[in-house]
Design an enzyme around this catalytic site. Structure first.
Site, PDB file in Angstrom:
ATOM      1  N   PHE A 238      19.820   8.297   1.648  1.00 38.08           N
ATOM      2  CA  PHE A 238      19.851   9.934   1.912  1.00 38.08           C
ATOM      3  C   PHE A 238      19.823  10.515   0.415  1.00 38.08           C
ATOM      4  CE2 PHE A 238      22.725   7.629   4.960  1.00 38.08           C
ATOM      5  CZ  PHE A 238      22.120   7.748   6.151  1.00 38.08           C
ATOM      6  N   GLY A 465      14.648   2.651   5.402  1.00 36.71           N
ATOM      7  CA  GLY A 465      15.033   2.726   6.752  1.00 36.71           C
ATOM      8  C   GLY A 465      14.397   3.787   7.550  1.00 36.71           C
ATOM      9  N   ARG A 627       1.020  15.869  12.516  1.00 40.15           N
ATOM     10  CA  ARG A 627       0.979  14.914  13.484  1.00 40.15           C
ATOM     11  C   ARG A 627       1.885  13.725  13.289  1.00 40.15           C
ATOM     12  NH1 ARG A 627      -4.775  11.398  13.843  1.00 40.15           N
ATOM     13  NH2 ARG A 627      -4.319  10.545  15.819  1.00 40.15           N
ATOM     14  N   ASN A 630       4.305   7.973  14.532  1.00 43.21           N
ATOM     15  CA  ASN A 630       5.122   6.917  15.102  1.00 43.21           C
ATOM     16  C   ASN A 630       6.111   7.907  16.121  1.00 43.21           C
ATOM     17  OD1 ASN A 630       6.641   5.083  16.261  1.00 43.21           O
ATOM     18  ND2 ASN A 630       6.412   3.629  14.343  1.00 43.21           N
ATOM     19  N   THR A 633       9.767   5.985  15.403  1.00 43.43           N
ATOM     20  CA  THR A 633      10.583   6.172  14.282  1.00 43.43           C
ATOM     21  C   THR A 633      10.692   7.549  13.786  1.00 43.43           C
ATOM     22  OG1 THR A 633       8.456   5.874  12.993  1.00 43.43           O
ATOM     23  CG2 THR A 633       9.970   3.970  13.239  1.00 43.43           C
ATOM     24  N   GLY A 703      11.520  13.095   7.093  1.00 45.44           N
ATOM     25  CA  GLY A 703      12.962  12.578   6.796  1.00 45.44           C
ATOM     26  C   GLY A 703      14.125  13.632   6.734  1.00 45.44           C
ATOM     27  N   GLU A 704      13.910  14.596   6.422  1.00 43.10           N
ATOM     28  CA  GLU A 704      14.851  15.663   6.133  1.00 43.10           C
ATOM     29  C   GLU A 704      14.969  16.869   6.798  1.00 43.10           C
ATOM     30  OE1 GLU A 704      15.333  15.306   1.468  1.00 43.10           O
ATOM     31  OE2 GLU A 704      13.247  14.852   1.678  1.00 43.10           O
TER      32      GLU A 704
HETATM   33 MO1  MOS Z   1      15.788  12.644  -0.158  1.00 41.99          MO
HETATM   34  S1  MOS Z   1      17.413  13.955  -0.683  1.00 41.99           S
HETATM   35  O1  MOS Z   1      14.658  13.401  -1.336  1.00 41.99           O
HETATM   36  O2  MOS Z   1      16.180  11.468  -0.417  1.00 41.99           O
END
Ligand code: MOS
Length: 742
Positions: A238, A465, A627, A630, A633, A703-704
Site C-alpha cells: 500500500f 499482490g 484496456r 485481466n 485481478t 492499483g490506486e
Molecule cells: Mo503506491 S502509494 O505508489 O504503493
C-alpha cells in the site's frame, strides 16, 4: 504481425498464477525464508518523541541468555546518506540513517538493536536495555506548531482565482481534515540479511527491489553488484514498502558485525511508528460559481505534516487543476514538522485526501445551489486538461457517470435530507469522482523459450499482490501462444534485468511493452534456429516466412497445425533455451496529451437513528482505466480499494498521545480497518477503452485509483441521510448523533 497471436488471453479473467502458492502457504513472507544459523535482532524503541539520548545502559541486557550484541549510536560507525534525488534507485524512506547520532525525532525510533540466538531472547533483552533521555516537549499535533510562514512548497495558479472568488455570486469556503492513516498490510515489515564475504543478500518485503538494492548499496557503502535484494512475494504494501526503512539497514549492519545472518522483524505496534503513514492534512477549499453552477474559482490550500528528518508533501492538489473545467485555479501546499516518523505514500497518495476535500466542497456547492451533485459535475466537465492546455489521451468519465447513474438508479434519488427511507433506516446516496495519473517508466524483461516446452519471463520488478506475475504470463502467452500454465515468471530479485518499482500504479503499464518486445525477440531467435537445424522441416527457408502461433512454428501462410511445437526446434538444435530481451522506455510529456484515469463511485449509506448505526449498504464503481488486461485481478484491485476506502471513510485514524507522541491505537483492536461485516455487496464496471498513449496494449494503472473518491462519496451520502456534514474523517457515529438522534 508475424510474431503476434491475437489470443483472447488479454482481457480475460485469468486466475492469478501465484494463487496456489499463496493459498497453500508455499509463498513465503520475507522473514519466513529458512536461513541457517540466523540470529534475531529486536529493536529498542525510543519512549520519547523529542530529545536526546543521555545514556544507554546495556549491562543487564548483555548478561542475559543468548545475547550476542547490542548495537547503538555509541558503538557503531555511522552509515552513509544516500544521493537521494541525485541518482536513480536512491530513495530511502528516512534520509537519516539509524543510529546516526543521539537525537530522537519521534516515538518508536530505533535507539538500539539487541541481537540474540532466539527471537524471545532478543525481545526479552531489549526490554532490559535502559535508555535515559533528555526529553523535550513533543509536538505531535498541527495545533502544537505555528502555521508555516514563507512560500508554499508547491504552488499552482491559472487565471485570477482570488478576484474570481471574491466576485463570485455563489461561494463555498470550508476546511476539511483527513487524519493520519497507517498502512497495515498482512505481511509486516522484516528483513533477513546474509553476508557472504563482502556481498550481502537481503530477504525483503519490498515494492521496489532495485531501489532497495540502490539504497542499501549507498547507505552501507557496498558496491551495487555486492547487494542482492530478494522479495518474491509481498503480503501487500500500500505504499509503505516503496522505500527502505531503518530496520533493513539494522539487519545488514548487525549481520556484518556478527558475521552471521540476522533477521529483524517489525512488530505490528511499530508498524505505527517506524515504517511510515499517510500524513494528516488540513485543506481549505474555496469555490466560486455562477448562478447556474459553473465554477469560476477553485482555491485549494493544503497543509500536511512531515517529520523533522524529511520533507514529505502529500500531493493533495495534484488533481485540482485538471479535474473540473474552471478558468481560475490556485492550489498551494505547505508543510509543518512534527515529532512523528517520516510519512510516506499510502495508496492513492495526494489524490485520496485531496479529493475528499475537493469533492466534499463540490457537494456543499450542489446542496447550496439545489443542483443534483452528479449534474453539477457534468456542468463542470473538463473536456481537456486545462492545467496543460492538452487533450486527454483517452477520457470517458462522462460515460462512467452515466453508466453508473443508470445501473445505480440515481434518477430515483430525492434530494431532501432523510427523504429516502427503507424500514427503520434512512438511506443516503453520494457520488465521488475518482482520478489518478497514468505513468509509465523504464523496464527490461527477459523471455526464454525452453526445450521442455515452457517459457520463462523475468524482471527485477515484483508482484505486491496486484497480479504482476499473472500479467507477465498473459503477455508472453499472447505473443507465443504458449498456455499461461506453462509460463514461469520470475520476479522480485534485484539480480534480474532491471525492472520498475511497484508504485504510483505504473508497474503494469511500464512492463507491458518490455514483455512484448522480449517475447518478440525470443520468437525471432526461435525462427532463425528453425531454418538452421538439420532435421527442421523449415531448413533453408527465410525466417521471415515463418511464424509462431499457439506455441507452434509454422509457415506464415499456413495454419499452425501444419507446423511443429516450438520445443522440437530447440531439441533439433540441441539448445536448452533461446532468449530475447525487451525494454520499455518512459512515456514522454512531449506527446502533448495527458494520460489520466477516471472513475466514479456511487455509494449508499444506511443510517439507523434508533441505534445510531451507520453502514455502507451499496457501492457501485465505474472505471475508465484504459484496456483491462485481466478482468479478475483488475476487479480485485478496485473492490479491494473500495474496502480500504470504506475504512478511510469510517474507521481509520492513527491517534498520537500528546504527552509522548505514542500512537495510542497501535494495534488491531483500536486501529479499525474494514472487516467483512463492514462491507456490503460491491460492484464494479470497466469501460475498457484502450489508451493508445500507453502503447500496444493501451492499459493504464489500476492499483490506486479505486481508493480515490470513496470517502467523499460516503460523506456526501451521510449528509444526505443525516443532514450532518462531516468535514473531518473518519465519519464516526458520534459526529452524527447531535442531529441524527434528535
Ligand atoms: Mo503506491 S502509494 O505508489 O504503493
Amino acid at each position: 504481425m508475424s510474431t503476434s497471436s491475437t489470443s483472447s488471453v488479454i482481457g480475460a479473467s485469468v486466475t492469478r498464477v501465484d494463487g496456489r502458492l499463496k493459498v497453500t502457504g508455499a509463498a513465503r513472507y520475507a522473514v519466513d525464508h529458512p536461513i541457517e544459523n540466523v540470529a534475531y535482532g529486536y529493536g529498542v524503541s525510543s519512549t520519547i518523541a523529542n530529545g536526546k539520548i543521555t545514556q544507554i545502559d546495556t549491562s543487564a541486557a548483555e548478561r542475559m541468555p543468548g545475547v550476542l550484541a547490542i548495537l547503538h549510536h555509541g558503538n557503531t560507525d555511522p552509515l552513509f546518506r544516500t544521493a537521494g534525488p541525485l541518482q536513480p534507485n536512491s530513495r530511502p524512506s528516512e534520509s537519516r540513517p539509524p543510529f546516526e547520532d543521539d537525537v530522537v525525532y519521534y516515538y518508536g525510533q530505533f535507539v538500539a538493536l539487541v541481537v540474540a540466538n532466539t527471537f524471545e531472547q532478543a525481545q526479552d533483552a531489549a526490554f532490559h536495555v535502559k535508555v535515559t533521555y533528555d526529553e523535550k516537549k513533543p509536538l505531535v499535533h498541527l495545533d502544537d506548531v505555528p502555521a508555516p510562514a514563507g512560500p508554499p512548497v508547491k504552488n499552482y495558479t491559472r487565471g485570477k482565482a482570488d478576484e474570481a472568488f471574491e466576485s463570485a455570486p455563489v461561494k463555498i469556503d470550508e476546511t476539511y481534515i483527513t487524519p493520519v492513516e497507517t498502512h497495515n498490510p498482512m505481511e509486516m515489515h522484516g528483513t533477513i540479511a546474509v553476508w557472504n564475504g563482502d556481498k550481502v543478500t537481503l530477504y525483503e518485503t519490498s515494492q521496489g527491489v532495485m531501489n532497495h538494492q540502490g539504497v542499501m548499496s549507498e547507505m552501507l557503502g557496498v558496491p551495487l553488484d555486492r547487494v542482492q535484494v530478494i522479495s518474491p512475494f509481498c503480503g501487500s504494501g500500500f505504499g509503505g514498502k516503496l522505500f527502505p526503512w531503518p530496520h533493513s539497514l539494522l539487519a545488514a549492519m548487525a549481520a556484518r558485525r556478527l558475521d552471521r545472518p540476522v533477521k529483524v522483524s517489525v512488530p505490528r505496534a511499530l508498524m505505527f511508528t517506524t515504517v511510515g503513514h499517510r500524513p494528516l492534512t488540513r485543506q481549505r477549499v474555496r469555490l466560486g460559481a455562477t448562478p447556474d453552477g459553473k465554477l469560476t474559482a477553485i482555491i485549494h490550500d493544503v497543509l500536511n505534516h512531515t517529520s523533522h528528518t524529511d520533507d514529505i508533501m502529500e500531493n493533495c492538489t495534484e488533481p485540482t487543476p485538471l479535474l473540473y473545467s474552471c478558468p481560475n485555479v490556485a492550489a498551494a501546499q505547505r508543510l509543518v514538522k512534527l515529532n512523528v516518523g517520516t510519512p510516506t505514500p499510502m495508496r492513492g497518495p495526494g489524490a485520496c485526501p485531496g479529493l475528499f476535500a475537493l469533492e466534499s466542497a463540490l457537494d456543499e456547492l450542489a446542496v447550496k445551489m439545489k443542483i443534483d451533485p452528479l449534474d453539477l459535475r457534468l456542468r463542470n466537465y473538463a473536456e481537456i486538461d486545462e492545467s496543460e492546455g492538452h487533450p486527454f489521451s483517452s477520457k470517458h468519465l462522462r460515460e462512467a457517470y452515466q453508466a453508473g447513474a443508470e445501473r445505480f438508479g440515481w434518477s430515483k434519488r430525492t434530494p431532501g435530507i432523510g427523504s429516502m427511507r427503507k424500514g427503520d433506516e434512512i438511506l443516503g446516496w453520494g457520488v465521488g469522482t475518482a482520478t489518478w495519473s497514468a505513468g509509465r517508466g523504464a523496464a527490461e524483461v527477459r523471455v526464454r523459450l525452453m526445450a521442455d516446452g515452457t517459457a520463462r519471463a523475468s524482471s527485477a520488478t515484483q508482484d505486491i499482490g496486484t497480479g504482476t506475475y499473472t500479467v507477465f504470463a498473459q503477455v508472453v502467452s499472447d505473443k507465443t501462444g504458449i498456455p499461461v500454465e506453462r509460463i514461469e515468471v520470475v520476479l522480485g530479485d534485484s539480480s534480474l534485468p532491471p525492472g520498475p518499482t511497484s508504485g504510483g500504479s505504473t508497474a503494469t503499464a511500464s512492463v507491458l511493452p518490455a514483455i512484448s518486445a522480449a517475447s518478440t525477440a525470443a520468437i525471432e531467435a526461435l525462427l532463425k534456429a528453425s531454418v538452421r537445424a538439420d532435421q527442421s522441416p523449415f531448413k533453408g527457408a527465410d525466417p521471415a516466412t515463418l511464424a509462431m502461433t499457439a506455441g507452434r512454428v509454422h509457415v506464415k501462410e499456413k495454419s499452425p497445425e501444419t507446423g511443429i511445437p516450438f520445443e522440437q526446434i530447440l531439441k533439433m538444435s540441441r539448445l536448452a533455451a533461446l532468449e530475447g530481451n525487451g525494454k520499455s522506455v518512459p512515456s514522454h510529456e512531449a506527446h502533448k496529451v495527458t494520460a489520466q484515469s477516471f472513475g466514479a463511485h456511487f455509494v449508499e449509506v444506511a443510517w439507523d437513528p434508533g441505534i445510531a448505526r451507520l453502514r455502507v449498504s451499496r457501492v457501485l464503481s465505474v472505471f475508465d482505466v484504459g484496456r483491462v488486461i485481466n478482468q479478475k485481478t483488475a476487479r480485485n484491485q478496485i473492490l479491494g480499494a473500495v474496502v480500504m476506502g470504506i475504512g478511510m471513510g469510517m474507521f481509520e485514524e492513527t491517534i498520537y498521545d500528546p504527552r509522548n507522541g505514542k500512537p495510542i491505537n497501535n494495534n488491531f483492536a483500536d486501529y479499525i480497518v474494514s472487516t467483512n461485516a463492514d462491507i456490503p455487496e460491491l460492484d464494479c464496471i470497466f469501460l475498457d477503452y484502450p489508451d493508445s498513449a500507453m502503447g500496444e496494449y493501451g492499459a493504464r494503472g489500476i492499483g490506486e485509483i479505486g481508493l480515490t473518491g470513496v470517502a467523499p462519496a460516503m460523506a456526501m451520502a451521510t449528509y444526505h441521510a443525516t443532514g450532518v456534514r462531516v468535514r473531518e474523517l473518519p465519519i464516526r457515529i458520534e459526529k452524527l448523533m447531535q442531529r441524527g438522534m434528535a
